[in-house]
Design an enzyme around this catalytic site. Structure first.
Site, PDB file in Angstrom:
ATOM      1  CD  GLU A 183      -3.039  -1.417   2.203  1.00  0.00           C
ATOM      2  OE1 GLU A 183      -2.783  -0.468   3.156  1.00  0.00           O
ATOM      3  OE2 GLU A 183      -3.866  -2.022   2.015  1.00  0.00           O
ATOM      4  CG  ASN A 229      -0.520  -6.852  -1.727  1.00  0.00           C
ATOM      5  OD1 ASN A 229      -0.956  -7.560  -2.856  1.00  0.00           O
ATOM      6  ND2 ASN A 229      -1.119  -6.887  -0.581  1.00  0.00           N
ATOM      7  CG  HIS A 244      -9.537  -5.984  -0.140  1.00  0.00           C
ATOM      8  ND1 HIS A 244      -9.996  -7.189   0.582  1.00  0.00           N
ATOM      9  CD2 HIS A 244      -8.628  -5.756   0.247  1.00  0.00           C
ATOM     10  CE1 HIS A 244      -9.019  -7.400   1.347  1.00  0.00           C
ATOM     11  NE2 HIS A 244      -8.080  -6.444   1.159  1.00  0.00           N
ATOM     12  CD  GLU A 259      -4.269  -7.888   1.124  1.00  0.00           C
ATOM     13  OE1 GLU A 259      -5.321  -7.308   1.497  1.00  0.00           O
ATOM     14  OE2 GLU A 259      -3.466  -7.789   1.334  1.00  0.00           O
TER      15      GLU A 259
HETATM   16  C1  XIL Z   1      -6.715  -6.860   7.720  1.00  0.00           C
HETATM   17  C2  XIL Z   1      -7.155  -7.924   8.483  1.00  0.00           C
HETATM   18  O1  XIL Z   1      -7.830  -8.720   7.635  1.00  0.00           O
HETATM   19  C3  XIL Z   1      -7.608  -7.453   9.849  1.00  0.00           C
HETATM   20  O2  XIL Z   1      -7.833  -8.678  10.440  1.00  0.00           O
HETATM   21  C4  XIL Z   1      -6.753  -6.390  10.471  1.00  0.00           C
HETATM   22  O3  XIL Z   1      -7.415  -6.029  11.625  1.00  0.00           O
HETATM   23  C5  XIL Z   1      -6.479  -5.154   9.757  1.00  0.00           C
HETATM   24  O4  XIL Z   1      -5.708  -5.862   8.407  1.00  0.00           O
HETATM   25  N1  XIL Z   1      -5.140  -4.873   3.271  1.00  0.00           N
HETATM   26  C6  XIL Z   1      -4.374  -5.613   3.761  1.00  0.00           C
HETATM   27  C7  XIL Z   1      -4.434  -6.709   4.769  1.00  0.00           C
HETATM   28  O5  XIL Z   1      -3.074  -5.668   2.951  1.00  0.00           O
HETATM   29  O6  XIL Z   1      -3.400  -6.911   5.553  1.00  0.00           O
HETATM   30  C8  XIL Z   1      -5.522  -6.186   5.708  1.00  0.00           C
HETATM   31  O7  XIL Z   1      -5.817  -7.003   6.489  1.00  0.00           O
HETATM   32  C9  XIL Z   1      -6.764  -5.689   4.738  1.00  0.00           C
HETATM   33  C10 XIL Z   1      -6.453  -4.788   3.761  1.00  0.00           C
END
Ligand code: XIL
Length: 623
Positions: A143, A184, A220, A249
């Protein structure tokens, strides 16, 4: 007393997700949480049986592995890695350098100390698993971008400058030369300002020999925001840089309560993401961010949203599981076996202009999808039946035909036998019919017009009339009038007709009539805009949905809106923007102007605004 066996959905799925992914040479993975993995048998059973890849959801983040300087803790990470090893799964390490879930002691360091802490952390964490064959890859930097494509103003950037990224990758390569090192991010799945910034960064890092091997697209998604633009093309453009790509993810959230339309949209989004990865050779696989709605970050993070995963809170697979299963299972990966040779090809019903061909069915390991028909060695067309009529031949002429079967992977069978056909002599008739009498138009509506003309005569007999629209043959009729439908409102068309006889002779063209369809009654459109995301000095409005609320097809639309003072458009998609002061006019592109009644299309834009200004455009009008 008889008992009833209730088989929960999905009863139809055959085989596991991991089997089907493996058949394609891909992984299908899930993010795993340590608590339920040790405490809930259904959780570990599904994790083990359905997935061939895992990512620790939180256990490898900095706050878990090094909460205090040089005090490392790997209990959670080891638990998941050991589970993966025991179950023949590969592990993706997530994540080393991120602005979130990194302890305060790191964030407060000066540049020199922060760089040293980063090196120590990467060396220790990656080094711990460097000799573990299951741990294949790492999210080295997570990120790093803002939504508008600028670098995220994180403590990493603000303390170390942009070189923190190259440093992190080099430390990781040194710690495990065999690991695949990824960058990522989220909202980079489609082609947009952010993904383009990431593309440019990866290209430039690799040009400087910074070891970036892989790009992760988080995925997401949310049903209310539309599917990202051109995901497969986006994956492919990164692949063309020489990096591996992966969906890291994936989840698709729904505003609750979910309705049937939203659930269907969710199926489509999952299917599209899996298919995009299937279709890009360099895409290693797809990781879903969890698998049961019982343990999903979505409800905690996006209030009022949920049901983003494949199993419900009781570990019952949902219909979306079937969609993912089908997307992984649906193809004929690696099929190189062609169908068998078609059975004997025969010709019958030979006339002066046509012949019937028939042949025996071929067989194939996955299934025959059609037959190619060749005339004199050239592909004529493809049919799905085992017979066809070839028309448009010339009288007294010899032709040779053969057919080949094809399958879904495009493999072609050997050629059938060749049949030689000589068409029957013609009638000797070379006289065309007379020119049709005056062509008239009447009953013009927004979508149709009636054409009528005078009959032609012929020495043998008129067999029909060819009707042309804008110089292209539209249809052939046997009467002297026809109603042309399916036209676009407020559009000019030209028509003429020709008479034809049985020998295929055609008359001269009739006069041409020009017709402009009426504007259409009940025309109208509506527009609805969603602010997808915003940050202190910018925002993305997407989707902006234009809907034809009228009762006839529209061929163009225009949306206007006013940008608040000081705001500027920095990018737009799926519409042509004209900017005059703060007045923005967005017109359809060539490909999305035509909308039938109730049909809609979407476009979007990104704007910048003064830091701290929270305004967004309020009113959009459509015409
Ligand atoms: C999220 C987890 O799913 C949660 O359990 C935690 O509280 C916060 O992080 N992008 C990412 C992940 O790269 O690491 C994140 O995961 C979701 C968004």
């Amino acid at each position: 007393m008889a008992s009833t066996l209730v088989i929960s959905s999905p009863a139809l799925a055959d085989g596991t997700l991991r089997d089907h992914a493996a058949e394609r040479g891909k992984f299908i993975g899930a993010a795993l949480a340590t608590g339920p993995l040790s405490n809930e048998a259904p959780y570990s059973t599904i994790a083990r049986t359905e997935f061939n890849q895992v990512t620790p959801e939180n256990a490898l983040k900095w706050d878990a592995t090094e909460p205090n300087d040089n005090q490392y803790s790997f209990s959670g990470a080891d638990q998941i890695v050991n589970f993966a090893v025991a179950n023949n799964q590969i592990v993706h390490g997530h994540t080393l350098v991120w602005h979130s879930q990194t302890p305060g002691w790191v964030q407060g360091l000066n540049a020199t100390a922060m760089r040293a802490a980063m090196q120590d952390h990467i060396t220790t964490v990656v080094g711990r698993y460097a000799n573990n064959a299951a741990v294949r890859s790492w999210d080295v930097v997570n990120e790093a971008f803002e939504e508008n494509g600028s670098m995220r103003q994180s403590f990493w950037l603000n303390t170390m400058g942009q070189t923190y990224i190259a440093d992190a990758f080099r430390f990781a390569r040194a710690a495990d030369p065999d690991a695949r090192l990824c960058i990522n991010d989220f909202n980079v799945e489609g082609i947009n300002a952010k993904s383009t910034a990431m593309f440019n960064l990866v290209q430039s890092l690799r040009a400087q020999n910074v070891p970036v091997d892989c790009v992760g697209f988080q995925g997401h998604l949310a049903v209310q925001f539309g599917f990202p633009n051109q995901v497969q093309q986006n994956l492919q453009r990164f692949a063309d840089l020489g990096v591996q790509v992966r969906i890291t993810e994936l989840d698709v959230r729904i505003p609750l309560p979910a309705d049937d339309t939203e659930l269907a949209t969710q199926n489509t989004y999952y299917t599209n993401m899996i298919s995009a990865c299937n279709n890009v050779t360099a895409c290693a696989g797809v990781t879903i961010w969890g698998f049961t709605d019982k343990y999903s970050w979505v409800p905690d993070t996006f209030s009022g949203q949920g049901q983003a995963l494949l199993w419900d809170t009781n570990y019952v697979a949902k219909p979306v599981y079937n969609a993912v299963h089908t997307a992984l299972d649906g193809g004929t990966p690696g099929d190189t076996t062609p169908p068998s040779t078609p059975g004997t090809l025969t010709a019958s019903g030979i006339t002066s202009t046509s012949v019937n061909l028939a042949w025996g069915a071929s067989t194939d390991n996955f299934g025959v999808t059609g037959y190619n028909i060749y005339r004199d060695g050239t592909l004529l067309n493809t049919v799905t039946t085992t017979s066809t009529t070839v028309t448009g031949l010339t009288a007294s002429t010899a032709y040779q035909f053969f057919v080949r079967a094809r399958d879904a992977a495009g493999n072609l069978s050997p050629q059938s036998n060749t049949v030689s056909v000589t068409t029957a002599p013609g009638t000797g008739d070379t006289s065309p019919p007379t020119t049709p009498g005056t062509l008239n138009s009447s009953a013009v509506t927004s979508t149709s017009v009636t054409l009528a003309w005078g009959a032609s005569t012929d020495n043998v007999g008129v067999t029909g009339y060819n009707v042309f629209r804008n110089n292209a043959l539209l249809t052939t009729v046997t009467t002297t009038s026809t109603t042309v439908t399916g036209l676009t409102p407020a559009t000019a068309y030209q028509f003429f007709v020709q008479a034809r006889d049985a020998a295929g002779n055609v008359s001269a063209n009739s006069n041409t009539v020009s017709v402009t369809t009426s504007p259409g009654t009940g025309g109208g459109c509506s527009v609805a805009a969603t602010v997808q995301t915003q940050w202190s000095n910018g925002y993305v409005v997407q989707p902006i949905t234009v809907t034809n609320t009228g009762t006839s097809t529209i061929s163009a639309w225009t949306v206007t809106f006013t940008l608040p003072a000081g705001h500027t458009i920095v990018g737009s998609w799926n519409a042509a923007f004209t900017i005059s002061g703060q007045t923005i006019t967005a017109r359809n592109m060539s490909y999305n102007g035509t909308l039938g009644p109730n049909a809609s299309t979407t476009f979007g834009y990104q704007a910048s605004r003064p830091n701290g200004n929270t305004a967004v455009p309020s009113t959009y009008t459509c015409s």
